[in-house]
Design a protein around this motif. Sequence first.
Motif, PDB file in Angstrom:
ATOM      1  N   ARG A 131      -3.360 -54.083  -5.640  1.00  0.00           N
ATOM      2  CA  ARG A 131      -3.089 -53.018  -4.612  1.00  0.00           C
ATOM      3  C   ARG A 131      -3.976 -51.640  -4.895  1.00  0.00           C
ATOM      4  O   ARG A 131      -4.648 -50.932  -3.932  1.00  0.00           O
ATOM      5  CB  ARG A 131      -1.664 -52.858  -4.585  1.00  0.00           C
ATOM      6  N   GLU A 132      -3.712 -51.506  -6.192  1.00  0.00           N
ATOM      7  CA  GLU A 132      -4.217 -50.107  -6.653  1.00  0.00           C
ATOM      8  C   GLU A 132      -5.776 -50.105  -6.477  1.00  0.00           C
ATOM      9  O   GLU A 132      -6.706 -49.093  -6.250  1.00  0.00           O
ATOM     10  CB  GLU A 132      -4.025 -49.783  -7.818  1.00  0.00           C
ATOM     11  N   LYS A 133      -6.384 -51.465  -6.833  1.00  0.00           N
ATOM     12  CA  LYS A 133      -7.839 -51.624  -6.598  1.00  0.00           C
ATOM     13  C   LYS A 133      -8.308 -51.313  -5.144  1.00  0.00           C
ATOM     14  O   LYS A 133      -9.377 -50.371  -4.931  1.00  0.00           O
ATOM     15  CB  LYS A 133      -8.342 -52.775  -7.005  1.00  0.00           C
ATOM     16  N   ARG A 134      -7.524 -52.008  -4.271  1.00  0.00           N
ATOM     17  CA  ARG A 134      -7.826 -51.648  -2.658  1.00  0.00           C
ATOM     18  C   ARG A 134      -8.013 -50.108  -2.512  1.00  0.00           C
ATOM     19  O   ARG A 134      -8.693 -49.732  -1.631  1.00  0.00           O
ATOM     20  CB  ARG A 134      -7.073 -52.487  -1.998  1.00  0.00           C
ATOM     21  N   GLU A 135      -6.770 -49.390  -3.005  1.00  0.00           N
ATOM     22  CA  GLU A 135      -6.772 -48.128  -2.752  1.00  0.00           C
ATOM     23  C   GLU A 135      -7.803 -47.083  -3.111  1.00  0.00           C
ATOM     24  O   GLU A 135      -8.436 -46.332  -2.652  1.00  0.00           O
ATOM     25  CB  GLU A 135      -5.336 -47.582  -3.078  1.00  0.00           C
ATOM     26  N   GLN A 136      -8.098 -47.516  -4.475  1.00  0.00           N
ATOM     27  CA  GLN A 136      -9.257 -46.874  -5.049  1.00  0.00           C
ATOM     28  C   GLN A 136     -10.743 -46.960  -4.544  1.00  0.00           C
ATOM     29  O   GLN A 136     -11.456 -46.058  -4.228  1.00  0.00           O
ATOM     30  CB  GLN A 136      -9.065 -47.075  -6.507  1.00  0.00           C
ATOM     31  N   ILE A 137     -11.043 -48.296  -4.192  1.00  0.00           N
ATOM     32  CA  ILE A 137     -12.035 -48.549  -3.430  1.00  0.00           C
ATOM     33  C   ILE A 137     -11.978 -47.741  -2.075  1.00  0.00           C
ATOM     34  O   ILE A 137     -13.366 -47.448  -1.655  1.00  0.00           O
ATOM     35  CB  ILE A 137     -12.296 -49.991  -3.290  1.00  0.00           C
ATOM     36  N   ALA A 138     -11.159 -47.974  -1.397  1.00  0.00           N
ATOM     37  CA  ALA A 138     -11.043 -47.366   0.098  1.00  0.00           C
ATOM     38  C   ALA A 138     -11.141 -45.922  -0.178  1.00  0.00           C
ATOM     39  O   ALA A 138     -11.739 -45.308   0.862  1.00  0.00           O
ATOM     40  CB  ALA A 138      -9.588 -47.623   0.662  1.00  0.00           C
TER      41      ALA A 138
END
Length: 222
Positions: A131-138
């Motif tokens: 989840r944190e990866k998705r938010e960081q990429i976004a």
Amino acid sequence: SKVAKAEKKDTALRPEVLDLGEGRTLVLLPDRSLPYVSASLAFSGGELLAKDDEEGLAALTASALTCGTEKRTLEDINLYLSERAAGVSAGTAVKQFSLRMDAPTRFAPEVFALMKEILERPAFREEDVAREKREQIASVVSREESATGLMSRRLRHFLFQKGAYAHRSGGDPDRVAEFTREDTARFWKEQSRRPWVLSVAGDFDRAQVEAFARSLPLPTES
């Protein structure tokens, strides 16, 4: 006199620095004006510990660190903090990795205990890291949608080319997508061994804060 009062107030708000030895420093800034405590535990390291093909890993580790411990999920932590009107967060800079907390004075010992639990027994669960990866990429993609955001994010990379100072904030989306929970756990293991400075401000119990500081893991790396 007004001058004497001003000097007394200035002295009262002057931080006290305690060298606890072995790479540990405690900074105290008492302020009884509000029943609140804020603290920041700053480790040396941050992006300096990340290789050029790991830019963004320090930021991901910081965001995943506070998502859960071995015995608490993210939901557990959020509920625990909301019931105490408190907050815990982590972040990174080029030379620093920090964990911060703030809480009403009456709940400070409990939130310090949670902070210690996060430091010593983080979970880095697969779903939290994903989840944190998705938010960081976004976040990276969103910043690069504007010309100014694109320029500010890539300027240091253009100027320095290699090394921590060249790392882009948030890293490269394609590379961030490849990081695993094992990568974050490994980075934290190295980061947590570094010297630290604990700064505490507000209406706190000095003996409790000093005991908390001395209870934290000893740095094993210079």
